[in-house]
Scaffold this active site. Structure first.
Site, PDB file in Angstrom:
ATOM      1  N   HIS A  52       7.730 -45.614 -36.685  1.00 11.98           N
ATOM      2  CA  HIS A  52       8.712 -46.651 -36.171  1.00 11.98           C
ATOM      3  C   HIS A  52       8.404 -48.089 -36.514  1.00 11.98           C
ATOM      4  O   HIS A  52       9.135 -48.999 -36.375  1.00 11.98           O
ATOM      5  CB  HIS A  52       9.028 -46.819 -34.567  1.00 11.98           C
ATOM      6  CG  HIS A  52       8.069 -47.291 -33.740  1.00 11.98           C
ATOM      7  ND1 HIS A  52       6.827 -46.745 -33.193  1.00 11.98           N
ATOM      8  CD2 HIS A  52       7.821 -48.747 -33.402  1.00 11.98           C
ATOM      9  CE1 HIS A  52       6.154 -47.714 -32.548  1.00 11.98           C
ATOM     10  NE2 HIS A  52       6.825 -48.862 -32.648  1.00 11.98           N
ATOM     11  N   ASP A  90       5.049 -39.931 -34.446  1.00  6.42           N
ATOM     12  CA  ASP A  90       5.174 -41.407 -34.830  1.00  6.42           C
ATOM     13  C   ASP A  90       4.141 -41.751 -35.785  1.00  6.42           C
ATOM     14  O   ASP A  90       3.140 -42.497 -35.207  1.00  6.42           O
ATOM     15  CB  ASP A  90       5.305 -42.098 -33.730  1.00  6.42           C
ATOM     16  CG  ASP A  90       5.643 -43.696 -33.807  1.00  6.42           C
ATOM     17  OD1 ASP A  90       6.289 -44.142 -34.907  1.00  6.42           O
ATOM     18  OD2 ASP A  90       5.423 -44.353 -32.723  1.00  6.42           O
ATOM     19  N   SER A 136       2.251 -52.105 -31.917  1.00 11.66           N
ATOM     20  CA  SER A 136       2.603 -51.075 -32.290  1.00 11.66           C
ATOM     21  C   SER A 136       1.923 -50.806 -33.807  1.00 11.66           C
ATOM     22  O   SER A 136       1.843 -51.808 -34.375  1.00 11.66           O
ATOM     23  CB  SER A 136       4.110 -50.891 -32.762  1.00 11.66           C
ATOM     24  OG  SER A 136       4.954 -50.504 -31.451  1.00 11.66           O
TER      25      SER A 136
END
Length: 234
Positions: A41, A86, A180
């Site tokens: 992502h 992910d 992230s």
């Protein structure tokens, strides 16, 4: 990272900062001189990666900038499910050499065990609600928790996702917006990639969700070895 402190300048040599036209947006982990591992992502058009960064305002002498030469995401990833696979592997446009503030983190030799102490780091928000982004990375120690804790806290987390659950049950220490793609390092081994969490960050019974690196080791090693058609585990 909330509930942490400024990282020591030498404890995040594998941490890579991603920048695009809007500025800093994600992190990654250097796994060898030519490859960086991050979250799927975090994929963005036209981003650059900076290695050897501590303060975003103060240049380290050995800082290096690289562009992605190739990006690999699992071919069988369900794109409408952010929590599915992910993970993204990025080949750099040229190699980086180790230096005072740059060194790779190797892939794990075995999966982590529940109860392990894990280290988180990143330039993400240091406040849970109104996000506050520091110039330097923050670090904290959290615990690897049972998957069932995260399944209870996140109905969208399916049991078949290859994830780790890590945090503090009572809350207050967690990765947050902007962290992230960065690493979860348990007992010194690179075990997770920052993937998902609650808003606001650091809530009790809602730990962070991390992609389980060990389950993707074969895929990562195949691609690095040149088998670019390798498939990820289901």
């Amino acid at each position: 990272v909330i509930g942490g402190d400024e990282c020591n300048i030498n404890e995040h040599r594998s941490l890579v900062a991603f920048f695009n036209s809007t500025g800093f947006f994600c992190s990654g982990t250097l796994v060898n001189e030519e490859w960086v591992l991050s979250a799927a992502h975090c994929d963005s058009t036209n981003f650059q990666m900076k290695l050897g960064v501590h303060s975003k305002k103060v240049l380290n002498e050995d800082e290096q900038t690289r562009n992605p030469k190739e990006k690999f995401i699992c071919p069988n990833k369900k794109n409408d499910e952010v929590l599915d696979k992910d993970i993204m592997l990025i080949k750099l446009d040229s190699r980086v050499s180790n230096s005072e503030h740059i060194a790779p983190l190797s892939l794990p030799s075995s999966p982590p065990s529940v109860g392990s102490v894990c280290h988180i780091m990143g330039w993400g928000s240091i406040t849970p609600i109104k996000e506050t982004y520091p110039d330097v990375p923050y670090c904290a120690n959290i615990n690897l928790l049972d998957d069932e804790v995260c399944q209870a806290g996140y109905p969208e987390l399916l049991a078949e996702y290859r994830t780790l659950c890590a945090g503090i049950l009572e809350g207050g220490k967690d990765t947050c917006g902007g962290d992230s793609g960065g690493p979860l390092i348990c007992n010194g081994q690179f075990q997770g990639i920052v993937s998902y969490g609650a808003h606001p960050c650091g809530q009790s019974l809602k730990p962070g969700i991390y992609t389980k690196v060990f389950d993707y080791s074969d895929w990562i090693q195949s691609i690095i070895a040149g088998n670019t058609d390798a498939s990820c585990p289901p």
